[in-house]
Design an enzyme around this catalytic site. Structure first.
Site, mmCIF file in Angstrom:
data_model
loop_
_atom_site.group_PDB
_atom_site.id
_atom_site.type_symbol
_atom_site.label_atom_id
_atom_site.label_comp_id
_atom_site.label_asym_id
_atom_site.label_seq_id
_atom_site.Cartn_x
_atom_site.Cartn_y
_atom_site.Cartn_z
ATOM 1 N N ASP A 1 7.586 -29.414 -126.697
ATOM 2 C CA ASP A 1 8.819 -28.936 -126.070
ATOM 3 C C ASP A 1 9.527 -27.932 -126.992
ATOM 4 O O ASP A 1 9.342 -27.980 -128.210
ATOM 5 C CB ASP A 1 9.739 -30.153 -125.841
ATOM 6 C CG ASP A 1 10.829 -29.894 -124.822
ATOM 7 O OD1 ASP A 1 10.889 -28.771 -124.276
ATOM 8 O OD2 ASP A 1 11.624 -30.823 -124.551
ATOM 9 N N GLU B 1 10.534 -22.726 -119.800
ATOM 10 C CA GLU B 1 11.706 -23.426 -119.258
ATOM 11 C C GLU B 1 12.944 -22.549 -119.330
ATOM 12 O O GLU B 1 12.970 -21.558 -120.063
ATOM 13 C CB GLU B 1 11.918 -24.768 -119.945
ATOM 14 C CG GLU B 1 12.597 -24.737 -121.283
ATOM 15 C CD GLU B 1 12.773 -26.144 -121.842
ATOM 16 O OE1 GLU B 1 12.966 -27.093 -121.057
ATOM 17 O OE2 GLU B 1 12.709 -26.303 -123.066
ATOM 18 N N GLU C 1 10.593 -32.446 -114.592
ATOM 19 C CA GLU C 1 10.993 -33.037 -115.867
ATOM 20 C C GLU C 1 12.102 -34.037 -115.584
ATOM 21 O O GLU C 1 13.040 -33.739 -114.837
ATOM 22 C CB GLU C 1 11.489 -31.970 -116.860
ATOM 23 C CG GLU C 1 12.001 -32.617 -118.151
ATOM 24 C CD GLU C 1 12.425 -31.649 -119.251
ATOM 25 O OE1 GLU C 1 12.471 -30.428 -119.009
ATOM 26 O OE2 GLU C 1 12.711 -32.145 -120.365
HETATM 27 P P1 C2E Z 1 15.099 -30.178 -122.912
HETATM 28 O O1 C2E Z 1 14.127 -31.318 -122.897
HETATM 29 O O2 C2E Z 1 14.614 -28.922 -123.547
HETATM 30 O O3 C2E Z 1 15.527 -29.991 -121.425
HETATM 31 C C1 C2E Z 1 15.833 -28.785 -120.849
HETATM 32 C C2 C2E Z 1 17.298 -28.597 -120.728
HETATM 33 O O4 C2E Z 1 17.529 -27.286 -120.212
HETATM 34 C C3 C2E Z 1 17.958 -29.531 -119.718
HETATM 35 O O5 C2E Z 1 19.284 -29.736 -120.161
HETATM 36 C C4 C2E Z 1 17.990 -28.711 -118.449
HETATM 37 O O6 C2E Z 1 18.969 -29.124 -117.553
HETATM 38 C C5 C2E Z 1 18.300 -27.358 -119.020
HETATM 39 N N1 C2E Z 1 17.861 -26.264 -118.149
HETATM 40 C C6 C2E Z 1 16.754 -26.220 -117.369
HETATM 41 N N2 C2E Z 1 16.664 -25.039 -116.743
HETATM 42 C C7 C2E Z 1 17.728 -24.302 -117.146
HETATM 43 C C8 C2E Z 1 18.173 -22.966 -116.862
HETATM 44 O O7 C2E Z 1 17.564 -22.218 -116.107
HETATM 45 N N3 C2E Z 1 19.312 -22.546 -117.494
HETATM 46 C C9 C2E Z 1 20.002 -23.353 -118.328
HETATM 47 N N4 C2E Z 1 21.112 -22.862 -118.893
HETATM 48 N N5 C2E Z 1 19.612 -24.610 -118.621
HETATM 49 C C10 C2E Z 1 18.478 -25.074 -118.036
HETATM 50 P P2 C2E Z 1 19.902 -31.159 -120.249
HETATM 51 O O8 C2E Z 1 19.480 -31.984 -119.090
HETATM 52 O O9 C2E Z 1 21.346 -30.971 -120.530
HETATM 53 O O10 C2E Z 1 19.192 -31.751 -121.534
HETATM 54 C C11 C2E Z 1 19.403 -31.220 -122.787
HETATM 55 C C12 C2E Z 1 18.486 -31.833 -123.777
HETATM 56 O O11 C2E Z 1 18.777 -33.226 -123.918
HETATM 57 C C13 C2E Z 1 17.026 -31.807 -123.359
HETATM 58 O O12 C2E Z 1 16.449 -30.605 -123.675
HETATM 59 C C14 C2E Z 1 16.470 -32.927 -124.165
HETATM 60 O O13 C2E Z 1 16.227 -32.518 -125.500
HETATM 61 C C15 C2E Z 1 17.586 -33.914 -124.168
HETATM 62 N N6 C2E Z 1 17.339 -34.913 -123.134
HETATM 63 C C16 C2E Z 1 17.676 -34.936 -121.833
HETATM 64 N N7 C2E Z 1 17.248 -36.072 -121.240
HETATM 65 C C17 C2E Z 1 16.612 -36.788 -122.193
HETATM 66 C C18 C2E Z 1 15.949 -38.065 -122.223
HETATM 67 O O14 C2E Z 1 15.811 -38.773 -121.239
HETATM 68 N N8 C2E Z 1 15.427 -38.468 -123.428
HETATM 69 C C19 C2E Z 1 15.526 -37.690 -124.549
HETATM 70 N N9 C2E Z 1 15.000 -38.152 -125.671
HETATM 71 N N10 C2E Z 1 16.142 -36.514 -124.548
HETATM 72 C C20 C2E Z 1 16.681 -36.053 -123.389
HETATM 73 MG MG MG Z 2 13.029 -27.998 -123.868
HETATM 74 MG MG MG Z 3 12.290 -31.512 -122.452
#
Ligand code: C2E
Ligand code: MG
Ligand code: MG
Length: 560
Positions: free
Chosen positions: A455, A512, A334
């Site tokens: 998602d 996830e 991802e």
């Molecule tokens: P998401 O799409 O549901 O992404 C998963 C989030 O969970 C990511 O946080 C990831 O780092 C985190 N994660 C994955 N595995 C684990 C785990 O085992 N434990 C924990 N505690 N966390 C885990 P991140 O990178 O901080 O992103 C948060 C949200 O921000 C994402 O949720 C998504 O909704 C948004 N996001 C991130 N990058 C993008 C992007 O390029 N475009 C858009 N539109 N939204 C983004």
């Molecule tokens: Mg997600």
């Molecule tokens: Mg996602």
């Protein structure tokens, strides 16, 4: 040439009608009716486009007074000025005409110059009034509009430097949903009702306005302490409307202390307070507090630099690996955005993504992410790595962009990739907010060959039985859902049921946020297909991910 203004002459005497037509027709398009009933028919056909009506009183079928009463009942026509033609200079006739809502009167016999002048000046007056109305008032609710309110509020504060004022605002939760479910007319009626709540709340102690859509605000002299009861009553007034039992309004209050702020900034503060209790059941209103302001300042600071940050490539994509649960084989990644600001350091997407969704910048940033993801995929293919997929997040604002399928297709073509290499993650809540638009766009994207993932499934309110009707390929289970479900004894949760159901309707399932061995085993036992989470790896720079790809290829026995 400007189209001629329309004047309607209502008169039963043919000779009189002709005289009036002769007087008026060099300047106006003259419509005619021989009694009140016929005049109502002409009105129905021409509506508000009629600039003025000349009306006789004594007529067969329907006389002038009955016509006036019918006309005033209809708000679309009631604004058209009416000049009554009276037989004599009788004061009683004139008073009667005016009391029935006529604007003016002329007496017979007709004096052409007087008639022309009266008609011209009344039309002019009405047009000026309409213009002032448009400038000052919101058409739907009759409250002040934004610009006028800002201006008037500013003057009020200047004129009364010693009085204590509050800005009170409100926001309707999920107003869009109300429009979608009950229809625009019901939504409009709700907004008019909110306006009447404001009129009652403010009385003669201030001014109110509809800022936009479902946001209302007023500036009101301090005349009471605010408590739940006031706003509960307001809610009840709205609930009394048909089908509006579930409407929730959140109120915010800013006590005007710092008069150096603009009215707009004061309103922002009140709305900030209102937003702070969004989703909190039983909370009706909140007062603005300074800490709320800090987050506003922070948001502003981010907004000020975001464009430059993108140009200067402060944003970088990180990749988090996804594995097939059977044999833990690397299956994809991802793409998650990271922002490394030169002074502030690493910024969490949890802070800036919601802000970018609000201010619209997300569409630009997302396109950047998609484009980087495609470039990386191209690079790896050129290097001969196995063709894994990359999932990118597609925010709800992107879905409203009619060009989305075109943008995606061009990206794929530019990088000479097959579309199924790009998986598009759309958050579950977007599906519940605007199902029609989503289904349309997503169907199109799937037809083009992209793989669509839902998602965060389990975080919102999607019901399982709607899944079958949605055009998706993959169900991505939300981290919290996994966390809470795997904490329960296996027999009690609904996890197995969800996965079975998904398989039954031919969806793949990815979990996830998998953090522990126990969670992984549990998911493997119930046939989840893919996993992603800290148990395997955190999101990492593309270069590091490439090493994983290399390793996985060597493990599979391939060569570069
Ligand atoms: P998401 O799409 O549901 O992404 C998963 C989030 O969970 C990511 O946080 C990831 O780092 C985190 N994660 C994955 N595995 C684990 C785990 O085992 N434990 C924990 N505690 N966390 C885990 P991140 O990178 O901080 O992103 C948060 C949200 O921000 C994402 O949720 C998504 O909704 C948004 N996001 C991130 N990058 C993008 C992007 O390029 N475009 C858009 N539109 N939204 C983004
Ligand atoms: Mg997600
Ligand atoms: Mg996602």
């Amino acid at each position: 040439m400007l189209p001629q203004k329309k004047v309607l002459v209502v008169e039963d005497n043919e000779l009189n009608r002709e005289i009036l037509c002769d007087i008026l027709s060099p300047e106006y398009a003259v419509l005619q009716a021989e009694n009140g009933q016929a005049a109502l028919d002409v009105l129905k056909e021409n509506g508000e486009s009629i600039s003025l009506i000349l009306l006789d009183i004594v007529m067969p079928v329907m006389d002038g007074y009955s016509f006036l009463s019918h006309m005033k009942e209809n708000s679309a026509y009631s604004v058209i000025p009416v000049i009554v033609t009276t037989q004599s200079d009788s004061e009683a006739d004139e008073v009667a005409a005016l009391s029935h809502g006529a604007t003016d009167f002329v007496s017979k016999p007709y004096k052409p110059q007087i008639i022309l002048h009266r008609v011209a000046s009344i039309i002019h007056l009405r047009e000026t009034a309409a213009m002032v109305n448009r400038v000052q008032y919101d058409r739907l609710t009759g409250l002040y509009n934004k610009e006028f309110f800002y201006n008037k509020a500013k003057n009020m504060l200047l004129q009364h430097p010693d009085k204590k004022y509050e800005i009170v605002c409100s926001d309707i939760e999920n107003f869009k949903l109300i429009n979608d479910i009950f229809g625009i007319p019901a939504g409009d009626q709700l907004l008019r009702e909110v306006a009447s709540v404001y009129r009652r709340l403010v009385g003669d102690k201030g001014i109110s306005c509809r800022l936009n859509a479902d946001q209302f605000v007023c500036l009101v002299e301090h005349h009471r302490e605010y408590d739940d009861e006031i706003f509960q009553n307001a809610d009840e007034q709205i609930h009394a409307l048909a089908n509006m039992k579930n409407v929730i309004m959140k109120w915010g209050i800013y006590t005007v202390e710092d008069r150096s702020l603009t009215i707009e900034q004061m309103c922002d503060r009140a709305f900030l307070a209102a937003r702070s209790i969004n989703g909190q059941y039983g909370k009706y209103f909140a007062m603005f507090e300074d800490e709320m302001h800090d987050s506003l300042v922070r948001e502003q600071a981010i907004t000020d630099v975001m464009e430059r940050a993108l140009e200067e490539e402060q944003f970088e994509i990180y990749l988090q690996p996804q594995y097939q649960i059977r044999g833990t084989k690397l299956a994809g990644a991802e793409a998650l955005i990271r922002w490394n600001h030169p002074e502030w350091g690493f910024q969490s997407p949890g802070v800036f993504i919601p802000l970018f969704e609000k201010n619209g910048f997300i569409t630009k940033l997302d396109q950047y992410v998609w484009s980087r993801a495609c470039k990386v995929l191209r690079e790896w293919e050129d290097k001969g790595y196995p063709p894994i997929s990359v999932s990118v997040n597609v925010s709800r604002a992107d879905i409203y962009n009619v060009d989305l399928p075109k943008i995606m297709t061009e990206l794929i073509k530019e990088n000479n990739l097959s579309p199924d290499r790009l998986h598009l993650e759309i958050t579950e809540s977007a599906y519940t907010e605007n199902p029609v638009q989503i289904v349309e766009t997503v169907t199109q994207l799937r037809k083009l060959g992209f793989v669509v993932e839902m998602d965060d499934f389990g975080s919102g309110y999607s019901s399982l039985n709607t899944l079958n009707n949605l055009p998706i390929d993959v169900l991505k289970l939300d981290m919290e859902f996994i966390r809470s479900e795997t904490a329960k004894p296996a027999s009690q949760g609904i996890l197995r049921f969800v996965i079975d159901l998904a398989h039954w309707i031919k969806l793949h399932v990815i979990a996830e946020g998998v953090e522990t061995k126990e969670q992984l085993e549990r998911l493997a036992n119930i046939d989840c297909d893919y996993v992603q989470g800290y148990y395997f790896a955190k999101p990492m720079p593309c270069g590091e991910f490439e090493n994983l790809l290399k390793e996985s290829m060597e493990k599979e026995g391939g060569t570069i």
